[in-house]
Design an enzyme around this catalytic site. Sequence first.
Site, PDB file in Angstrom:
ATOM      1  CG  HIS A 200      76.353  73.792  48.756  1.00 17.62           C
ATOM      2  ND1 HIS A 200      77.218  73.978  47.710  1.00 17.62           N
ATOM      3  CD2 HIS A 200      75.473  74.829  48.716  1.00 17.62           C
ATOM      4  CE1 HIS A 200      76.863  75.066  47.047  1.00 17.62           C
ATOM      5  NE2 HIS A 200      75.808  75.600  47.629  1.00 17.62           N
ATOM      6  CG  ASP A 466      79.477  79.995  44.022  1.00 20.17           C
ATOM      7  OD1 ASP A 466      80.410  79.192  44.158  1.00 20.17           O
ATOM      8  OD2 ASP A 466      78.290  79.665  43.999  1.00 20.17           O
ATOM      9  CB  CYS A 513      71.245  85.020  49.375  1.00 17.97           C
ATOM     10  SG  CYS A 513      71.877  84.625  47.747  1.00 17.97           S
TER      11      CYS A 513
HETATM   12  C1  PEP Z   1      76.496  81.786  47.033  1.00 13.27           C
HETATM   13  O1  PEP Z   1      77.248  81.367  46.153  1.00 13.27           O
HETATM   14  O2  PEP Z   1      76.816  82.677  47.854  1.00 13.27           O
HETATM   15  C2  PEP Z   1      75.155  81.194  47.177  1.00 13.27           C
HETATM   16  C3  PEP Z   1      74.274  81.692  48.013  1.00 13.27           C
HETATM   17  O3  PEP Z   1      74.884  80.069  46.455  1.00 13.27           O
HETATM   18  P1  PEP Z   1      75.422  78.614  46.873  1.00 13.27           P
HETATM   19  O4  PEP Z   1      76.063  78.711  48.229  1.00 13.27           O
HETATM   20  O5  PEP Z   1      74.262  77.689  46.879  1.00 13.27           O
HETATM   21  O6  PEP Z   1      76.414  78.314  45.802  1.00 13.27           O
HETATM   22 MG    MG Z   2      76.455  80.111  44.620  1.00 14.88          MG
END
Ligand code: PEP
Ligand code: MG
Length: 593
Positions: A200, A466, A513
């Site tokens: 993140h 993830d 996403c």
């Molecule tokens: C993902 O896991 O691809 C996602 C968009 O959520 P985050 O990156 O916030 O875990």
């Molecule tokens: Mg995620």
Amino acid sequence: MSLDNKNSELKLRGIPVSEGVSRGRVVVLNRHRIVPAKTSFETLNPEAEEARFLAALDKTRQQILEIQKRLHDKIGAKQSLIFDAHLLVLEDPAVLEEVNRKIREEKLSSEYALYNATEKYAEALSAVDDSYLSERAADIRDVIQRVLGNLTGQSKQYGLKDLTEPCIIVANDLTPSDTANLDSEKVLGFITEIGSKTSHTAILARSLQIPAVLGLGKDIHELKAGQSILLDGFNGFVVISPSDQLLFEYGQLVKRQNTIETSLQKIRTEPAKTLDNHSITLSANIERATDVQAVLKSGATGVGLFRTEFLFINRTDLPDEEEQFQSYKKVSEALNPEPVIIRTLDLGGDKLLSHVNVSAEMNPFLGWRAIRLCLQEKDLFRTQLRAILRASAFGNLKIMYPMISGIDELDEANNLLEECQQELRVKGEKFSEKIEIGVMIETPSAAMISDKLAKRVHFFSIGTNDLIQYALAVDRLNEKIAHLYEPTHPGILRLIKTTVDAGKENGIWTGVCGEMASDLSMVPLLIGLGVEELSVASSMVPRVKMLIRNINVTQAKELADFALSSDSPKEILRRAKKLSREAVPNFFETKED
Ligand code: PEP
Ligand code: MG
């Protein structure tokens, strides 16, 4: 680009996570806890040592009062009160007496005397299974570290808030909350020892448009405070003492990038449609309500992922329903009638609340995270659901649950949502009765049961960040195994295909996403697999759009067919890159591979 290692120029390599080039002086953040060694001095002058100690206490008091004032002006009186506890630690007569005694009688340095006198209290408090007492232990440790910093002269390196002029930050690691707080006026770029592309921290760097190179490993120790360096966030290089020639070459590169950016403005309002007329919904990912301006500028069709947890971190209390409502309403109104997908809280993993004591977990990404946490902390969840529902009266909001791994979780979340809707109906509060619900597909189990999930929701959004880490058992934060984190692994592509097919069979759309959607090499592959929506950082929207407008869906499907029958992630990657590079060659000139 040539690099001259013969002169004093030295090139280090890390993982490029946020594009851009910056040049500036290094500020090293030293987050290591100061643990003073036990040193006693026969020759110690107790009066002088006591005076040194008192001066450090005084300086610390001033610093805390300043922070308090800053917080008070920024977010109000309530939040700044937390620092009263810190001031009290500095005035505790028992502690002061003990430190003075140790200095006088045992001839111990004031650093050690203070550490020794306070750490035992902190330890005793944190050993009790009580969140209030653990927080007091954290307060004691925090303020003592500040005093120790002042005693040892390391306080300059302590905090990000102390930056006085533009610089490049070098740190072992930056947490997502550190990163969210970065002042992009002062921070020209940052470099860390650990970290990876889908952390993140990296995602936020892209969103804030701060160039960053992570995962430099031990090489980071080559970087010293005050050095002049060049940071290349396109290719992941850090150059110490760059030569004039190199600076010139990078100057040219930045100019070319700026020209590309300007030319992209021309397609801002054009549709994201392939050469053979296949439309893709191109949306943006946001972390804060204020990011909505960047979304509007980017030409995205609404928001495909609002990571609401960033409203919750970096503060000393929880946002109440009204504050959340205002934030969701702001985004919803600004983008109406375009859709805004609000993801419910995804706390846990690498995103933690600073003021709620969550005991350390062995495997935080496999632990108390996202929907699991919300289904246990029901009041927290209900508050958010009510805020989203109320905001849905002001635009085209959709709700999306993160980390769903089974049907029961989805049903339970939907039951709570229904309860909240009922509550609002009784109160006569307005909300959209037709609000759509989606799930993130980010656990392999969710992809495998996507046929069942599809019958209960309106859309899927694949969280590849993830999904890849869980399916390949590769920690998304660990730079040591970053080479194993392969989006083109046939196992991943099959999970995506399974999800897309289940969606289509049940008449719902599937988007992506995760960061795979912002990777230009992966865009044709995802489209070929049947993905209908891509949600990417606002800064990437124009490039992804230009790429979509320069490919044929027929070719993308051929690529996907090849990928689904191939057993080589590397070969799939090679072909995927080739297709993208042919479509938009100038986007790739900065990439070495
Ligand atoms: C993902 O896991 O691809 C996602 C968009 O959520 P985050 O990156 O916030 O875990
Ligand atoms: Mg995620």
